[in-house]
Each structure stands twice: as C-alpha cells, then as structure tokens.
Scaffold this motif. Structure first.
Motif, PDB file in Angstrom:
ATOM      1  N   GLU A 204       0.837  -1.194   0.000  1.00 58.38           N
ATOM      2  CA  GLU A 204       0.000   0.000   0.000  1.00 58.38           C
ATOM      3  C   GLU A 204       0.877   1.251   0.000  1.00 58.38           C
ATOM      4  O   GLU A 204       2.018   1.216   0.464  1.00 58.38           O
ATOM      5  CB  GLU A 204      -0.884   0.045   1.250  1.00 58.38           C
ATOM      6  N   PRO A 205       0.330   2.385  -0.461  1.00 61.06           N
ATOM      7  CA  PRO A 205       1.062   3.642  -0.314  1.00 61.06           C
ATOM      8  C   PRO A 205       0.969   4.148   1.122  1.00 61.06           C
ATOM      9  O   PRO A 205      -0.047   3.926   1.803  1.00 61.06           O
ATOM     10  CB  PRO A 205       0.336   4.583  -1.285  1.00 61.06           C
ATOM     11  N   THR A 206       1.988   4.836   1.570  1.00 59.78           N
ATOM     12  CA  THR A 206       1.954   5.390   2.927  1.00 59.78           C
ATOM     13  C   THR A 206       0.815   6.386   3.089  1.00 59.78           C
ATOM     14  O   THR A 206       0.329   6.601   4.205  1.00 59.78           O
ATOM     15  CB  THR A 206       3.280   6.097   3.270  1.00 59.78           C
ATOM     16  N   GLY A 207       0.368   6.967   1.992  1.00 62.72           N
ATOM     17  CA  GLY A 207      -0.724   7.930   2.053  1.00 62.72           C
ATOM     18  C   GLY A 207      -2.103   7.319   2.051  1.00 62.72           C
ATOM     19  O   GLY A 207      -3.109   8.048   2.074  1.00 62.72           O
ATOM     20  N   ALA A 208      -2.206   5.979   2.035  1.00 60.80           N
ATOM     21  CA  ALA A 208      -3.501   5.290   2.123  1.00 60.80           C
ATOM     22  C   ALA A 208      -3.285   3.889   2.703  1.00 60.80           C
ATOM     23  O   ALA A 208      -3.518   2.887   2.036  1.00 60.80           O
ATOM     24  CB  ALA A 208      -4.174   5.209   0.754  1.00 60.80           C
ATOM     25  N   PRO A 209      -2.842   3.810   3.972  1.00 62.24           N
ATOM     26  CA  PRO A 209      -2.514   2.511   4.578  1.00 62.24           C
ATOM     27  C   PRO A 209      -3.751   1.787   5.114  1.00 62.24           C
ATOM     28  O   PRO A 209      -3.816   1.391   6.286  1.00 62.24           O
ATOM     29  CB  PRO A 209      -1.561   2.913   5.708  1.00 62.24           C
ATOM     30  N   THR A 210      -4.728   1.591   4.255  1.00 64.39           N
ATOM     31  CA  THR A 210      -6.042   1.100   4.672  1.00 64.39           C
ATOM     32  C   THR A 210      -5.965  -0.242   5.377  1.00 64.39           C
ATOM     33  O   THR A 210      -6.454  -0.413   6.501  1.00 64.39           O
ATOM     34  CB  THR A 210      -6.964   1.006   3.446  1.00 64.39           C
ATOM     35  N   LEU A 211      -5.375  -1.234   4.726  1.00 61.48           N
ATOM     36  CA  LEU A 211      -5.284  -2.568   5.310  1.00 61.48           C
ATOM     37  C   LEU A 211      -4.189  -2.640   6.353  1.00 61.48           C
ATOM     38  O   LEU A 211      -4.327  -3.338   7.365  1.00 61.48           O
ATOM     39  CB  LEU A 211      -5.070  -3.619   4.218  1.00 61.48           C
ATOM     40  N   HIS A 212      -3.098  -1.934   6.135  1.00 62.43           N
ATOM     41  CA  HIS A 212      -2.007  -1.907   7.108  1.00 62.43           C
ATOM     42  C   HIS A 212      -2.538  -1.469   8.474  1.00 62.43           C
ATOM     43  O   HIS A 212      -2.291  -2.121   9.503  1.00 62.43           O
ATOM     44  CB  HIS A 212      -0.913  -0.962   6.625  1.00 62.43           C
ATOM     45  N   ALA A 217      -4.895  -2.648  13.947  1.00 64.18           N
ATOM     46  CA  ALA A 217      -5.948  -2.407  14.924  1.00 64.18           C
ATOM     47  C   ALA A 217      -6.759  -3.659  15.238  1.00 64.18           C
ATOM     48  O   ALA A 217      -7.487  -3.695  16.236  1.00 64.18           O
ATOM     49  CB  ALA A 217      -6.882  -1.308  14.416  1.00 64.18           C
ATOM     50  N   GLY A 218      -6.658  -4.678  14.379  1.00 64.77           N
ATOM     51  CA  GLY A 218      -7.441  -5.890  14.583  1.00 64.77           C
ATOM     52  C   GLY A 218      -8.881  -5.753  14.160  1.00 64.77           C
ATOM     53  O   GLY A 218      -9.719  -6.626  14.452  1.00 64.77           O
ATOM     54  N   GLU A 219      -9.202  -4.682  13.450  1.00 63.49           N
ATOM     55  CA  GLU A 219     -10.559  -4.461  12.967  1.00 63.49           C
ATOM     56  C   GLU A 219     -10.506  -3.472  11.809  1.00 63.49           C
ATOM     57  O   GLU A 219      -9.503  -2.780  11.605  1.00 63.49           O
ATOM     58  CB  GLU A 219     -11.441  -3.906  14.079  1.00 63.49           C
ATOM     59  N   VAL A 220     -11.587  -3.413  11.044  1.00 67.79           N
ATOM     60  CA  VAL A 220     -11.633  -2.482   9.925  1.00 67.79           C
ATOM     61  C   VAL A 220     -11.666  -1.056  10.459  1.00 67.79           C
ATOM     62  O   VAL A 220     -12.491  -0.714  11.311  1.00 67.79           O
ATOM     63  CB  VAL A 220     -12.864  -2.742   9.039  1.00 67.79           C
ATOM     64  N   VAL A 221     -10.746  -0.228   9.977  1.00 62.25           N
ATOM     65  CA  VAL A 221     -10.729   1.177  10.362  1.00 62.25           C
ATOM     66  C   VAL A 221     -10.967   2.037   9.121  1.00 62.25           C
ATOM     67  O   VAL A 221     -10.701   1.622   7.994  1.00 62.25           O
ATOM     68  CB  VAL A 221      -9.389   1.573  11.023  1.00 62.25           C
ATOM     69  N   THR A 222     -11.485   3.215   9.361  1.00 67.52           N
ATOM     70  CA  THR A 222     -11.652   4.202   8.301  1.00 67.52           C
ATOM     71  C   THR A 222     -10.570   5.256   8.471  1.00 67.52           C
ATOM     72  O   THR A 222     -10.453   5.865   9.546  1.00 67.52           O
ATOM     73  CB  THR A 222     -13.036   4.871   8.379  1.00 67.52           C
ATOM     74  N   LEU A 223      -9.767   5.455   7.445  1.00 70.44           N
ATOM     75  CA  LEU A 223      -8.687   6.432   7.533  1.00 70.44           C
ATOM     76  C   LEU A 223      -9.258   7.843   7.674  1.00 70.44           C
ATOM     77  O   LEU A 223     -10.241   8.197   7.018  1.00 70.44           O
ATOM     78  CB  LEU A 223      -7.812   6.364   6.285  1.00 70.44           C
ATOM     79  N   ALA A 224      -8.639   8.620   8.534  1.00 72.96           N
ATOM     80  CA  ALA A 224      -9.083  10.001   8.719  1.00 72.96           C
ATOM     81  C   ALA A 224      -8.879  10.817   7.451  1.00 72.96           C
ATOM     82  O   ALA A 224      -9.667  11.716   7.138  1.00 72.96           O
ATOM     83  CB  ALA A 224      -8.335  10.637   9.887  1.00 72.96           C
ATOM     84  N   SER A 225      -7.832  10.502   6.711  1.00 68.03           N
ATOM     85  CA  SER A 225      -7.555  11.207   5.461  1.00 68.03           C
ATOM     86  C   SER A 225      -6.728  10.310   4.557  1.00 68.03           C
ATOM     87  O   SER A 225      -6.117   9.336   5.007  1.00 68.03           O
ATOM     88  CB  SER A 225      -6.792  12.518   5.711  1.00 68.03           C
ATOM     89  N   VAL A 226      -6.749  10.627   3.283  1.00 70.21           N
ATOM     90  CA  VAL A 226      -5.948   9.927   2.278  1.00 70.21           C
ATOM     91  C   VAL A 226      -5.083  10.971   1.583  1.00 70.21           C
ATOM     92  O   VAL A 226      -5.597  11.956   1.056  1.00 70.21           O
ATOM     93  CB  VAL A 226      -6.844   9.200   1.252  1.00 70.21           C
ATOM     94  N   THR A 227      -3.777  10.749   1.599  1.00 70.42           N
ATOM     95  CA  THR A 227      -2.871  11.745   1.017  1.00 70.42           C
ATOM     96  C   THR A 227      -2.135  11.251  -0.214  1.00 70.42           C
ATOM     97  O   THR A 227      -1.443  12.037  -0.869  1.00 70.42           O
ATOM     98  CB  THR A 227      -1.839  12.202   2.069  1.00 70.42           C
ATOM     99  N   THR A 228      -2.250   9.958  -0.549  1.00 70.29           N
ATOM    100  CA  THR A 228      -1.600   9.483  -1.758  1.00 70.29           C
ATOM    101  C   THR A 228      -2.169  10.183  -2.980  1.00 70.29           C
ATOM    102  O   THR A 228      -3.357  10.531  -3.022  1.00 70.29           O
ATOM    103  CB  THR A 228      -1.748   7.963  -1.922  1.00 70.29           C
ATOM    104  N   ARG A 229      -1.327  10.379  -3.984  1.00 67.47           N
ATOM    105  CA  ARG A 229      -1.764  10.982  -5.236  1.00 67.47           C
ATOM    106  C   ARG A 229      -2.166   9.935  -6.263  1.00 67.47           C
ATOM    107  O   ARG A 229      -2.366  10.261  -7.434  1.00 67.47           O
ATOM    108  CB  ARG A 229      -0.640  11.852  -5.809  1.00 67.47           C
ATOM    109  N   VAL A 230      -2.310   8.690  -5.823  1.00 66.31           N
ATOM    110  CA  VAL A 230      -2.643   7.585  -6.731  1.00 66.31           C
ATOM    111  C   VAL A 230      -4.097   7.170  -6.492  1.00 66.31           C
ATOM    112  O   VAL A 230      -4.385   6.429  -5.550  1.00 66.31           O
ATOM    113  CB  VAL A 230      -1.701   6.395  -6.507  1.00 66.31           C
TER     114      VAL A 230
END
Length: 314
Positions: A204-212, A217-230
C-alpha cells in the motif's frame, strides 16, 4: 467469504472473455534489492481493458440476469475498475455509468469514455465518488458493481492466483497491490487453498494505509484522510469480508511512498518495456524500495496489476 471453488467457477465463466496473461522472469536485469531471489512478473497489465479489473467485472456481469442487464451498470472507480466495467458493458452491449474522483488520470478518463460509458467526476477520493455511484444505482435501478467488496468480483480477481501457481507451483511469495483489498482477498483465498504455506504480502502507499492500519488495529478502520496521489490505491476503508480473508491469509502489508511507485514504474519501462501505471508498479516498488526484502533463493511473483503512462510522462 469466497472459496477456491468460487474462484474456479469464476475462471470457467470468464475464460472466453479475458486473457490468460503471461508471467516473465525478471532476469537477467534483476530487480535491485532482490539479488539472490528469483522474481517473476505476472503481467496483468496485458489484460483486456489494461488491468486485472476486467476479471472481476466480467465475473459479476456473467451472473446478472436479463432484467438487470437491461438497466445497465454503474460503478465508482479510481480508474482501472471503471475502465474494466466500461469495457465489459461495451462488449455486452450494455449502458454503463462510471463515477471517478476529480484526480483521475486523464488517460483513464478518456478510455472510460471511449468504451461508451457515461463518466461523472465526483469528490476528491474514491469514497466520495462511490457515494454518488450508489445514489445513481438507487435512483435508476442500474446494477451497482463494487470494485472490491463484491464476492463475485473478488472471485474473478482470484483467478490470477490459479494462473500464477499453474505456471510455477514452487512460488514462495506473492506481492500484491492493495487499493480496497479485492485483488489481494481473491488472490489470497485461492493461493492459500492451493498452497497453504505460500507467503502473501500486500503493498500500500503510505498515504492510504487502509489494510495496514486495519490489521494493526485488529478491525476495519476508516482512515481520517488519504494523502496518496494515486487514485487507484486511495480507498479510506476496506470491507469486512475482505478484511477477514486478508487477516487470515496475508502475512504482511508493507508501505511505499508515491515516489517509490513512480520510480518502479519507470524502472519497469526502462528494463523490461512494461508500461505499468502507479498501482501496477506497486509490487515492484516493494522490492526496489526495500519495503520487502526477500531471502536468498526465495521465489517471488510480483503482480503487475495495471497498465498506464502515469509515471512515464513525468
């Protein structure tokens, strides 16, 4: 949760509609930092529509009845899934609407339009585009095709694993790009069933570490923001079905910078003549940037999941 039988059934359904893409050895111009390992590249960049997404799009389309087909298709995409749905709809003579974020690459937007789909720009990230796509589906009755949370779509993506392990049953490790998680979930379900000791590593890109971040966390989290340009790797949240498969079968998720993706795309072009988009270069970026360091003798397959000129024009 999808199974190997689901993936095999999808493979039979889509076989006449997609390409069985080749794998090629990354030799003699071996990828730096992979010295001592044996690396192959699974060239899904040669797939119809330009990416692995065609497998999932056709897998879903083959399951739609006549009434659903008549109402057409609608989806949201960072680019490649939208192209695949537009392509599948064009091949089947159906209408399609594709909603993309405003940052979508112009080449990808042009290809969606070229296949006859209606293109709508909405929001800065995929999640915002997806809200619009779901609203359109609700209003029109069009069949909504989720890019990564649909079991039929994930099963279609998993057919890649069948081909990789048929070509080389001795593969130790699969490197797989992660956007929303549909590709790695499908690949993991099939590969782990065929070869339980296989190592599956997400990128994953560091700007969207969704699964990472979700795995940490041991559970699905929603990222506060996404900064990747991809845009193709920019989902703020995965789905629980994908997360459970990934948590069960994926060994690790490594992170790379956007610049690493661009460098890897340029490297693939310079060394192999492979025109990968930034998401397609993610698996190679993990090796080139040292995010994943293989052991001597390790047999690695890096899935080059999409084509494009994102980095080649910069």
């Amino acid at each position: 949760m999808i199974t190997l039988d689901d993936v095999r059934a999808a493979a039979a359904q889509i076989a006449p509609l997609v390409r069985r893409t080749p794998s090629m050895a990354a030799e003699p111009a071996q990828l730096p930092l992979a010295a001592g390992a044996r690396v192959s590249l699974k060239l899904e960049c040669l797939q119809v529509s330009g990416s692995f997404k065609a497998r999932g799009a056709f897998s879903r389309l083959t399951l739609l009845g006549p009434d659903a087909r008549q109402r057409g298709l609608v989806t949201a995409s960072g680019g490649n899934h939208g192209i695949a749905v537009a392509y599948a709809a064009h091949a089947a003579g159906l209408a399609a609407t594709v909603v993309v974020p405003t940052g979508v690459h112009s080449d990808k937007a042009a290809r969606i339009r070229a296949y006859g789909a209606t293109l709508i720009l909405e929001g800065a990230v995929w999640d915002e585009a997806n809200a619009r796509a779901r609203a359109i589906a609700e209003e029109t009755g069009a069949a909504y095709v989720h890019p990564f949370a649909d079991p039929a779509v994930a099963a279609g993506q998993g057919t890649i694993a069948l081909e990789v392990l048929a070509d080389d049953p001795e593969i130790d490790t699969l490197l797989v790009a992660i956007g929303g998680g549909g590709l790695i979930a499908g690949v993991a379900a099939a590969a782990a069933a065929l070869k339980p000791d296989i190592r599956i590593v997400g990128v994953e890109p560091t700007g969207a570490p969704t699964l990472h971040d979700s795995l940490a966390a041991g559970e699905v989290v929603t990222l506060a923001s996404v900064t990747t340009r991809v845009p193709t790797l920019a989902a703020r949240r995965t789905e629980r079905t994908n997360f459970e498969l990934i948590r069960r079968h994926v060994r690790d998720v490594v992170l790379v910078e956007d610049e690493d993706l661009a460098h890897a795309a340029r490297h693939l072009w310079a060394e192999y003549g492979i025109a990968a988009d930034l998401s397609g270069a993610a698996s190679a970026a993990a090796l080139l940037a040292g995010a994943y360091r293989p052991k001597p003798g390790e047999r690695i397959c890096a899935i080059v999941c999409g084509a494009g000129a994102d980095a080649l024009a910069s």
